[in-house]
Design a protein around this motif. Structure first.
Motif, PDB file in Angstrom:
ATOM      1  N   GLY A   1      -3.247   9.012  10.215  1.00  0.00           N
ATOM      2  CA  GLY A   1      -3.393   9.086   8.760  1.00  0.00           C
ATOM      3  C   GLY A   1      -2.061   8.981   8.042  1.00  0.00           C
ATOM      4  N   GLN A   2      -1.012   9.557   8.612  1.00  0.00           N
ATOM      5  CA  GLN A   2       0.314   9.466   8.008  1.00  0.00           C
ATOM      6  C   GLN A   2       0.829   8.028   8.051  1.00  0.00           C
ATOM      7  OE1 GLN A   2       1.759  11.953   6.544  1.00  0.00           O
ATOM      8  NE2 GLN A   2       3.780  11.041   6.088  1.00  0.00           N
ATOM      9  N   ASP A   3       0.478   7.291   9.103  1.00  0.00           N
ATOM     10  CA  ASP A   3       0.908   5.892   9.189  1.00  0.00           C
ATOM     11  C   ASP A   3       0.257   5.046   8.087  1.00  0.00           C
ATOM     12  OD1 ASP A   3       2.259   6.703  11.417  1.00  0.00           O
ATOM     13  OD2 ASP A   3       0.769   5.947  12.827  1.00  0.00           O
ATOM     14  N   VAL A   4      -1.044   5.250   7.879  1.00  0.00           N
ATOM     15  CA  VAL A   4      -1.743   4.486   6.839  1.00  0.00           C
ATOM     16  C   VAL A   4      -1.173   4.791   5.469  1.00  0.00           C
ATOM     17  CG1 VAL A   4      -3.979   4.124   5.737  1.00  0.00           C
ATOM     18  CG2 VAL A   4      -3.838   4.337   8.220  1.00  0.00           C
ATOM     19  N   MET A   5      -0.872   6.070   5.204  1.00  0.00           N
ATOM     20  CA  MET A   5      -0.304   6.438   3.915  1.00  0.00           C
ATOM     21  C   MET A   5       1.071   5.799   3.730  1.00  0.00           C
ATOM     22  SD  MET A   5       0.708  10.189   2.411  1.00  0.00           S
ATOM     23  CE  MET A   5       2.166  10.223   3.468  1.00  0.00           C
ATOM     24  N   ALA A   6       1.887   5.767   4.775  1.00  0.00           N
ATOM     25  CA  ALA A   6       3.210   5.170   4.674  1.00  0.00           C
ATOM     26  C   ALA A   6       3.123   3.668   4.424  1.00  0.00           C
ATOM     27  CB  ALA A   6       4.005   5.459   5.950  1.00  0.00           C
ATOM     28  N   LEU A   7       2.204   2.986   5.129  1.00  0.00           N
ATOM     29  CA  LEU A   7       2.047   1.552   4.917  1.00  0.00           C
ATOM     30  C   LEU A   7       1.581   1.248   3.492  1.00  0.00           C
ATOM     31  CD1 LEU A   7       0.391   0.448   8.294  1.00  0.00           C
ATOM     32  CD2 LEU A   7       2.742   0.037   7.544  1.00  0.00           C
ATOM     33  N   ARG A   8       0.675   2.067   2.962  1.00  0.00           N
ATOM     34  CA  ARG A   8       0.202   1.849   1.595  1.00  0.00           C
ATOM     35  C   ARG A   8       1.320   2.057   0.589  1.00  0.00           C
ATOM     36  NH1 ARG A   8      -5.376   1.853   0.674  1.00  0.00           N
ATOM     37  NH2 ARG A   8      -6.639   2.123   2.563  1.00  0.00           N
ATOM     38  N   LEU A   9       2.133   3.087   0.781  1.00  0.00           N
ATOM     39  CA  LEU A   9       3.218   3.358  -0.157  1.00  0.00           C
ATOM     40  C   LEU A   9       4.280   2.261  -0.107  1.00  0.00           C
ATOM     41  CD1 LEU A   9       3.653   7.226   0.291  1.00  0.00           C
ATOM     42  CD2 LEU A   9       2.628   6.005  -1.636  1.00  0.00           C
ATOM     43  N   VAL A  10       4.643   1.828   1.100  1.00  0.00           N
ATOM     44  CA  VAL A  10       5.640   0.763   1.223  1.00  0.00           C
ATOM     45  C   VAL A  10       5.105  -0.537   0.633  1.00  0.00           C
ATOM     46  CG1 VAL A  10       6.971  -0.633   2.837  1.00  0.00           C
ATOM     47  CG2 VAL A  10       6.741   1.816   3.217  1.00  0.00           C
ATOM     48  N   GLY A  11       3.847  -0.867   0.930  1.00  0.00           N
ATOM     49  CA  GLY A  11       3.264  -2.085   0.374  1.00  0.00           C
ATOM     50  C   GLY A  11       3.188  -2.050  -1.128  1.00  0.00           C
ATOM     51  N   GLY A  12       2.812  -0.896  -1.704  1.00  0.00           N
ATOM     52  CA  GLY A  12       2.745  -0.805  -3.153  1.00  0.00           C
ATOM     53  C   GLY A  12       4.105  -0.875  -3.808  1.00  0.00           C
ATOM     54  N   GLN A  13       5.107  -0.215  -3.217  1.00  0.00           N
ATOM     55  CA  GLN A  13       6.454  -0.259  -3.778  1.00  0.00           C
ATOM     56  C   GLN A  13       7.020  -1.668  -3.754  1.00  0.00           C
ATOM     57  OE1 GLN A  13       8.426   1.787  -5.269  1.00  0.00           O
ATOM     58  NE2 GLN A  13      10.411   0.729  -5.108  1.00  0.00           N
ATOM     59  N   MET A  14       6.941  -2.347  -2.617  1.00  0.00           N
ATOM     60  CA  MET A  14       7.488  -3.690  -2.523  1.00  0.00           C
ATOM     61  C   MET A  14       6.633  -4.701  -3.295  1.00  0.00           C
ATOM     62  SD  MET A  14      10.156  -3.038  -0.960  1.00  0.00           S
ATOM     63  CE  MET A  14      10.669  -4.730  -1.149  1.00  0.00           C
ATOM     64  N   GLY A  15       5.321  -4.429  -3.425  1.00  0.00           N
ATOM     65  CA  GLY A  15       4.476  -5.322  -4.209  1.00  0.00           C
ATOM     66  C   GLY A  15       4.843  -5.310  -5.678  1.00  0.00           C
ATOM     67  N   SER A  16       5.160  -4.127  -6.211  1.00  0.00           N
ATOM     68  CA  SER A  16       5.582  -4.066  -7.612  1.00  0.00           C
ATOM     69  C   SER A  16       6.906  -4.784  -7.828  1.00  0.00           C
ATOM     70  CB  SER A  16       5.700  -2.604  -8.046  1.00  0.00           C
ATOM     71  OG  SER A  16       6.701  -1.939  -7.288  1.00  0.00           O
ATOM     72  N   LEU A  17       7.822  -4.668  -6.873  1.00  0.00           N
ATOM     73  CA  LEU A  17       9.089  -5.394  -6.986  1.00  0.00           C
ATOM     74  C   LEU A  17       8.867  -6.907  -6.877  1.00  0.00           C
ATOM     75  CD1 LEU A  17      11.455  -3.152  -4.809  1.00  0.00           C
ATOM     76  CD2 LEU A  17      11.146  -3.141  -7.291  1.00  0.00           C
ATOM     77  N   ALA A  18       7.919  -7.326  -6.013  1.00  0.00           N
ATOM     78  CA  ALA A  18       7.627  -8.754  -5.890  1.00  0.00           C
ATOM     79  C   ALA A  18       7.020  -9.299  -7.178  1.00  0.00           C
ATOM     80  CB  ALA A  18       6.693  -8.996  -4.709  1.00  0.00           C
ATOM     81  N   SER A  19       6.171  -8.523  -7.836  1.00  0.00           N
ATOM     82  CA  SER A  19       5.596  -8.969  -9.104  1.00  0.00           C
ATOM     83  C   SER A  19       6.668  -9.108 -10.171  1.00  0.00           C
ATOM     84  CB  SER A  19       4.525  -7.981  -9.567  1.00  0.00           C
ATOM     85  OG  SER A  19       3.486  -7.878  -8.613  1.00  0.00           O
ATOM     86  N   ARG A  20       7.589  -8.171 -10.208  1.00  0.00           N
ATOM     87  CA  ARG A  20       8.671  -8.243 -11.181  1.00  0.00           C
ATOM     88  C   ARG A  20       9.583  -9.439 -10.907  1.00  0.00           C
ATOM     89  NH1 ARG A  20      12.474  -3.157 -11.112  1.00  0.00           N
ATOM     90  NH2 ARG A  20      10.396  -2.206 -11.122  1.00  0.00           N
ATOM     91  N   ASP A  21       9.862  -9.688  -9.634  1.00  0.00           N
ATOM     92  CA  ASP A  21      10.730 -10.823  -9.309  1.00  0.00           C
ATOM     93  C   ASP A  21      10.040 -12.158  -9.580  1.00  0.00           C
ATOM     94  OD1 ASP A  21      13.267 -11.803  -7.930  1.00  0.00           O
ATOM     95  OD2 ASP A  21      11.718 -12.709  -6.672  1.00  0.00           O
ATOM     96  N   LEU A  22       8.723 -12.223  -9.332  1.00  0.00           N
ATOM     97  CA  LEU A  22       7.992 -13.459  -9.617  1.00  0.00           C
ATOM     98  C   LEU A  22       8.004 -13.767 -11.113  1.00  0.00           C
ATOM     99  CD1 LEU A  22       6.227 -15.791  -8.606  1.00  0.00           C
ATOM    100  CD2 LEU A  22       4.245 -14.283  -8.857  1.00  0.00           C
ATOM    101  N   LYS A  23       7.896 -12.735 -11.931  1.00  0.00           N
ATOM    102  CA  LYS A  23       7.970 -12.939 -13.375  1.00  0.00           C
ATOM    103  C   LYS A  23       9.332 -13.493 -13.774  1.00  0.00           C
ATOM    104  CE  LYS A  23       7.621 -10.457 -17.768  1.00  0.00           C
ATOM    105  NZ  LYS A  23       7.382  -9.124 -18.417  1.00  0.00           N
ATOM    106  N   ALA A  24      10.397 -12.953 -13.176  1.00  0.00           N
ATOM    107  CA  ALA A  24      11.736 -13.464 -13.485  1.00  0.00           C
ATOM    108  C   ALA A  24      11.915 -14.889 -12.994  1.00  0.00           C
ATOM    109  CB  ALA A  24      12.786 -12.546 -12.859  1.00  0.00           C
ATOM    110  N   ARG A  25      11.363 -15.203 -11.822  1.00  0.00           N
ATOM    111  CA  ARG A  25      11.498 -16.577 -11.309  1.00  0.00           C
ATOM    112  C   ARG A  25      10.743 -17.566 -12.175  1.00  0.00           C
ATOM    113  NH1 ARG A  25      12.428 -20.713 -10.932  1.00  0.00           N
ATOM    114  NH2 ARG A  25      12.646 -22.156  -9.174  1.00  0.00           N
ATOM    115  N   CYS A  26       9.543 -17.218 -12.622  1.00  0.00           N
ATOM    116  CA  CYS A  26       8.781 -18.123 -13.476  1.00  0.00           C
ATOM    117  C   CYS A  26       9.443 -18.296 -14.838  1.00  0.00           C
ATOM    118  CB  CYS A  26       7.363 -17.608 -13.644  1.00  0.00           C
ATOM    119  SG  CYS A  26       6.378 -17.643 -12.128  1.00  0.00           S
TER     120      CYS A  26
END
Length: 542
Positions: free
Chosen positions: A30-55
């Protein structure tokens, strides 16, 4: 038959340049799933912000702006995470640009088709390859309004392309539209939300040669231990030194596992991606790396052992083995597949059909010839608007997926793939080979005849044959018409020229060289009949 387009030369298809393998992450805590979700969400928000800057940068983007984007992300993640994000967003922007160009070409094809049909009289019949006029004044008026709509869309898309503007949706535009019609998509709002967040997560890391096990961000050891370098805001979740988190499960790759182990042991670059399948509630790990380009075999060397011609259809592959002279050998084969159902089922069906085809070709030691198909221009609604069944048929043919799968799978078995121009293969195959290859014990289909045509074109032989000569005492004694044109003769794929005059060597009445010379005939009213006739004196016998 006239107006044939130029047929391109066959070529050897280039081999694959990369490898991707996948395995499941089983036994996660359960701790592994929570860590993967948190890392994915954190990096996903940064990817969305960077995609906006690239466009927003558009066509003015340069290396300095790229470095600036990476520095903006490094503080909230790490330098390697930031590098993976900026590269992924740039690739996504480039993919959107290619899709934008394809959309512009599709709109232009629709505008040209409607304009051509509107210029024809209502009810005018079309010729082969081009449709005629519209059937009624009502349809003509509706299409004239659609023409204005397509022209407006085309103008906007061209303006966006010139300005460098693209429209990208992280997570997929189709999934975004499903939010407005959950009942038709058969999803609840909670289920849609989970799927939407999972699609927008970012859990991928590029490899780096020379580093430990080929990747510093997502590291997989030879014994299957998976560890992740946590972003800076999530460093408190680390269960290993240096801000790393090690998953409780162990992984192993069944397919190409030895190749992966050799690369990891040699510290060669391996890229990893972690994905979550909402439908199955499973986590997967994908490893990928680049392979050196395979040296292409010369086409003449490929032809020396014969070929297997393959005709791609909506539900099967029709194949026939041809010798070096272009003659069909043995019996034809049919490899069926079912492209209904989910994407994984369709992919499995295609792979199963291809592996059977490859094993059959390897038995003969022959290469494979396949058409270089592209139905993008043929799927237009303007050209086949009423033929919905035909549009669904060609839209359902996975030609690009089959070709990509075939090339990659053939490279592993050492089989060469030759791509040929698909022009007139089905038509000429049915016209010149279907009847001649049909016997009492074998009924040749149109698709197998097309496979023969594809193989002959790949071998450099003409597809069309001369018609058989007539029996004796009817024409020219079984003359030259069965002779094939050599491969170097220009225009050998074109239609036979119409030779004026009689088709046989015997000249009919009134058609010879003296047909206009009336003095050579004894006819009523001829000048020879009005001349005085004198009989020579006969010699007297003694």
């Amino acid at each position: 038959m006239g107006g044939l387009r130029e047929v391109a030369d066959p070529f050897v298809a280039p081999g694959p340049t990369g490898v991707a393998i996948r395995t499941g992450l089983k036994g996660l805590a359960g701790q592994d799933v929570m860590a993967l979700r948190l890392v994915g969400g954190q990096m996903g928000s940064l990817a969305s912000r960077d995609l906006k800057a690239r466009c927003a940068a558009g066509l003015a983007h340069d290396s300095d702006q790229w470095a600036q984007r990476k520095r903006a992300l490094t503080g909230q993640s790490s330098s390697r995470w930031a590098g993976s994000v900026t590269k992924a967003t740039h690739d996504q922007w480039a993919l959107a640009r290619r899709g934008q160009l394809a959309h512009i070409q599709n709109l232009q094809a629709g505008v040209d088709m409607i304009t051509g049909r509107l210029s024809l009289p209502v009810g005018a019949k079309g010729c082969k390859g081009s449709p005629g006029g519209y059937r009624s004044r009502r349809e003509w008026f509706a299409k004239s309004r659609r023409l204005r709509l397509l022209e407006d869309r085309l103008e906007r898309e061209r303006a966006d392309r010139e300005a460098g503007r693209v429209r990208v949706v992280r997570g997929g535009r189709k999934l975004l539209r499903n939010r407005h019609n959950l009942q038709a998509a058969q999803m609840s709002e909670a289920k849609w939300r989970v799927r939407w967040e999972a699609e927008r997560w970012f859990l991928r890391a590029d490899g780096e040669s020379g580093k430990r096990y080929g990747n510093e961000t997502i590291r997989v050891s030879p014994d299957g231990e998976v560890s992740i370098k946590l972003p800076a805001p999530l460093a408190g979740l680390a269960n290993r030194p240096h801000g790393r988190y090690v998953l409780a499960c162990r992984v192993g790759f069944r397919h190409r596992g030895e190749q992966w182990a050799d690369r990891v042991a040699a510290n060669r670059a391996v890229a990893y991606r972690i994905q979550y399948d909402v439908e199955r509630d499973r986590w997967y790990l994908t490893a990928s790396w680049q392979t050196p380009p395979v040296r292409a075999v010369p086409l003449e060397a490929v032809r020396s052992g014969g070929l297997v011609g393959v005709d791609t259809n909506a539900d099967h592959l029709a194949a026939w083995h041809l010798d070096i002279h272009g003659n069909p050998v043995g019996a034809p084969r049919r490899f069926d597949y079912d492209l209904t159902g989910c994407a994984s089922h369709r992919d499995a069906q295609a792979r199963h059909a291809l592996i059977r085809l490859l094993h059959w070709a390897k038995r003969y030691g022959a290469a494979i010839a396949i058409e270089d198909l592209n139905f993008q221009a043929e799927k237009t609604r303007e050209k086949h608007g009423r033929r919905k069944r035909f549009r669904r048929l060609i839209s359902g043919m996975p030609v690009s997926r089959l070709r990509g799968r075939l090339v990659s799978m053939a490279a592993e078995l050492g089989i060469t793939v030759v791509s040929v121009d698909p022009a007139y293969t089905s038509r000429w195959g049915a016209q010149h080979w279907q009847k001649s290859l049909t016997g009492k014990r074998r009924k040749t289909t149109r698709h197998h005849a097309a496979a023969v045509a594809i193989g002959r074109r790949a071998l450099g032989h003409p597809i069309r044959r001369r018609t058989a000569p007539p029996p004796h005492d009817r024409s020219d004694r079984a003359g030259h018409r069965t002779v094939q044109a050599a491969s170097g003769i220009p225009g050998r794929e074109e239609t036979r020229p119409r030779v004026p005059g009689p088709r046989t060597r015997s000249v009919g009445a009134g058609r010879g060289a003296k047909a206009g010379d009336q003095c050579a005939h004894n006819r009523l009213g001829h000048t020879a009949e009005h001349e005085s006739w004198h009989q020579d004196s006969l010699p007297l016998s003694h």
